[in-house]
Design a protein around this motif. Structure first.
Motif, PDB file in Angstrom:
ATOM      1  N   ARG A 163      73.709  11.550  81.495  1.00 40.53           N
ATOM      2  CA  ARG A 163      72.630  12.685  82.123  1.00 40.53           C
ATOM      3  C   ARG A 163      73.436  13.520  83.497  1.00 40.53           C
ATOM      4  O   ARG A 163      73.117  15.166  82.649  1.00 40.53           O
ATOM      5  CB  ARG A 163      71.521  11.714  82.686  1.00 40.53           C
ATOM      6  N   THR A 166      75.314  16.011  80.666  1.00 38.38           N
ATOM      7  CA  THR A 166      74.924  16.410  80.008  1.00 38.38           C
ATOM      8  C   THR A 166      74.043  17.803  80.901  1.00 38.38           C
ATOM      9  O   THR A 166      73.907  18.901  80.662  1.00 38.38           O
ATOM     10  CB  THR A 166      72.753  15.997  79.515  1.00 38.38           C
ATOM     11  N   LEU A 183      66.607  19.775  76.821  1.00 36.09           N
ATOM     12  CA  LEU A 183      65.764  18.914  77.941  1.00 36.09           C
ATOM     13  C   LEU A 183      66.781  17.706  78.313  1.00 36.09           C
ATOM     14  O   LEU A 183      66.878  16.999  76.983  1.00 36.09           O
ATOM     15  CB  LEU A 183      65.021  18.110  77.229  1.00 36.09           C
ATOM     16  N   GLY A 185      65.766  14.322  79.798  1.00 37.86           N
ATOM     17  CA  GLY A 185      65.165  12.714  79.627  1.00 37.86           C
ATOM     18  C   GLY A 185      64.923  12.438  77.900  1.00 37.86           C
ATOM     19  O   GLY A 185      66.603  11.360  77.664  1.00 37.86           O
ATOM     20  N   PRO A 186      64.666  13.380  77.510  1.00 41.32           N
ATOM     21  CA  PRO A 186      65.054  12.659  75.520  1.00 41.32           C
ATOM     22  C   PRO A 186      66.741  12.690  74.956  1.00 41.32           C
ATOM     23  O   PRO A 186      66.759  11.069  74.574  1.00 41.32           O
ATOM     24  CB  PRO A 186      64.652  13.617  74.455  1.00 41.32           C
ATOM     25  N   ILE A 187      67.601  13.155  75.723  1.00 42.65           N
ATOM     26  CA  ILE A 187      68.964  12.974  75.396  1.00 42.65           C
ATOM     27  C   ILE A 187      69.227  12.129  75.879  1.00 42.65           C
ATOM     28  O   ILE A 187      70.610  10.520  75.347  1.00 42.65           O
ATOM     29  CB  ILE A 187      70.401  14.252  75.725  1.00 42.65           C
ATOM     30  N   ASP A 189      67.339   9.064  76.829  1.00 39.65           N
ATOM     31  CA  ASP A 189      67.060   7.881  75.731  1.00 39.65           C
ATOM     32  C   ASP A 189      67.732   7.878  74.305  1.00 39.65           C
ATOM     33  O   ASP A 189      67.692   6.671  73.548  1.00 39.65           O
ATOM     34  CB  ASP A 189      65.573   8.453  75.640  1.00 39.65           C
ATOM     35  N   GLN A 190      67.701   8.743  73.805  1.00 44.56           N
ATOM     36  CA  GLN A 190      68.027   9.201  72.051  1.00 44.56           C
ATOM     37  C   GLN A 190      69.708   8.379  72.671  1.00 44.56           C
ATOM     38  O   GLN A 190      69.579   7.234  71.776  1.00 44.56           O
ATOM     39  CB  GLN A 190      68.703   9.845  71.239  1.00 44.56           C
ATOM     40  N   GLU A 193      69.345   4.148  73.717  1.00 45.05           N
ATOM     41  CA  GLU A 193      68.565   4.091  72.287  1.00 45.05           C
ATOM     42  C   GLU A 193      70.345   3.118  71.483  1.00 45.05           C
ATOM     43  O   GLU A 193      70.580   1.977  70.965  1.00 45.05           O
ATOM     44  CB  GLU A 193      67.790   4.211  71.491  1.00 45.05           C
TER      45      GLU A 193
END
Ligand code: IMP
Length: 427
Positions: A163, A166, A183, A185-187, A189-190, A193
């Protein structure tokens, strides 16, 4: 001395993959030491043709260990794609087969955006990068703000670090380039994971290499790109941001020079380059087009047509020096069939003087001002693809190879005569 280093002697795309593939069978650990998913080579496995970008070619041998070394940079998302593709065709890619050095740096999507933005900003002076985020990721490494693969072990802390970096990149995209931020958030999350999936592959890369060597096992160091794309010894600034040279294997994997037994330089029988920058023997004519068509000279990673030209012995001599080459593998000599006469650059003219050395350290402009001085050699007509011994090659092809050995001062031990895996003349 159980280490062998395989390097590219031109601007990459010399056909290293096939030679690595041949050697991998005899090795215990196959390790990539530089670059990221900017590299690409096609391998044929289980009847499928697939492009590998980061996973070492040794992965096709289930009993071998493949290491993505600390000198590389890893895009976790494209690496997972590659692993998935390999698994789909039945190649085993577990933590036993594929290890990732904790010291390797990670490529974020914002690194890619910054790469693209910087290229656009350079305009006419664009490097012609692969836009995989290579420059910005190595820059973050040098700035000491980068993310390392080892951080993936602690997912919570990793999420924070992703975070944070980025967001810093987003500020640059907005303030420096006037672009939209990505964006966050999606980065995050990805990446968290991906961290869960890749963490079991993490190792102390230098320790693995040390253990391999201490046990007398054999290490194959697989270079990506080529010497003329080296950040220090290539045609700066038209280079990549890592060290494809033999020295890069030592810094990229963390071991000492006394372990190195051989340094094999892979040279295409002519020269190609993708991206911008000087190329003294470039051919913008029918012969250049013939080389591109017959040699299928299109990039594996970006699909871009490669620039093609005559073989340049000034380059190969220089490359033999900076890498301490012990032998050469000459690839794609079959592509030269039917070209008459063949030309090889043996020296350059620079500012009215004949020079025998490649002026890389003087920068791209000096190289751009070099006019090649050619020697002409007679060609041959025959299809070479079925030939498996050097003595069976047409006389003129044998003479072409011998002349290269003389000009470069390094023996040619392997000769690629066709696109098939077995189309190679071996020592
Ligand atoms: P980058 O590595 O994406 O930053 O690109 C820098 C330069 O290296 C560009 O000229 C690219 O075309 C070139 N390059 C990067 N990787 C490869 C490769 O695997 N083969 C050939 N050229 C490459």
């Amino acid at each position: 001395m159980p280490a062998t280093i395989i390097i590219g002697t031109q601007w990459g795309d010399e056909g290293k993959g096939r030679v690595v593939d041949y050697f991998a069978a005899k090795m215990d650990v196959i390790a990539r030491y530089n670059g990221g998913d900017n590299a690409g080579h096609t391998v044929v496995a289980e009847g499928h043709k697939l492009a590998l970008h980061l996973v070492p070619s040794g992965i096709l041998y289930p009993e071998k260990t493949c290491l993505i070394g600390a000198g590389t940079i890893v895009n976790p998302l494209t690496l997972l794609e590659e692993i998935k593709t390999l698994r789909e065709i039945g190649v085993e890619v577990g933590p036993k087969q594929l290890k990732i050095a904790a010291g390797a740096h990670l490529i974020l999507p914002t690194h890619r955006s910054l790469d693209g933005a910087s290229e656009t900003r350079r305009g006419e002076q664009a490097i012609g990068t692969t836009k995989r985020g290579i420059g910005p990721t190595y820059a973050d490494k040098a700035r000491r703000v980068g993310l390392r693969a080892g951080q993936m072990r602690n997912r919570q802390e990793f999420a924070k670090a992703v975070r944070n970096l980025t967001e810093i990149h987003n500020e640059r995209l907005i303030n420096l380039y006037g672009l939209e931020p990505l964006l966050v958030g999606p980065i995050v999350d990805q990446f968290t994971e991906a961290a869960g999936l890749l963490a079991p592959h993490l190792v102390d890369g230098a320790a693995l290499v040390a253990e391999t060597l201490a046990k007398g096992k054999r290490l194959l160091c697989e270079g990506a790109q080529g010497t003329l794309l080296d950040i220090g010894y290539g045609t700066y600034p038209y280079v990549t941001s890592s060290s494809p040279i033999a020295g890069g294997a030592l810094t990229g994997l963390g071991f000492g020079p006394k372990e190195v037994e051989s340094v094999i330089g892979i040279a295409k029988a002519y020269t190609t380059r993708v991206g911008a920058g000087p190329f003294p023997t470039e051919l913008n004519d029918k012969i250049g087009e013939q080389l591109r068509q017959v040699g299928q000279e299109y990039g594996v990673t970006t699909g871009r047509p490669r620039r093609c030209g005559w073989l340049d012995a000034v380059i190969l001599r220089y490359v033999a020096q900076v890498n301490g080459l012990t032998e050469l593998a000459l690839t794609k000599i079959d592509v030269l069939s039917g070209i008459e006469p063949l030309k090889v650059a043996v020296a350059y003219e620079l500012d009215g003087e004949r020079i025998e050395t490649f002026p890389a350290e003087w920068g791209a402009e000096a190289v751009a001002n070099c006019q090649p001085i050619y020697e002409e050699l007679p060609g041959w007509e025959e299809d070479l693809s079925e030939i498996r011994s050097r003595e069976d090659l047409p006389e003129n092809a044998q003479a072409y190879i011998s002349r290269i050995e003389e000009l470069v001062g390094v023996p040619v031990k392997f000769i690629g005569v066709g696109p098939e895996r077995e189309s190679m003349i071996l020592p």
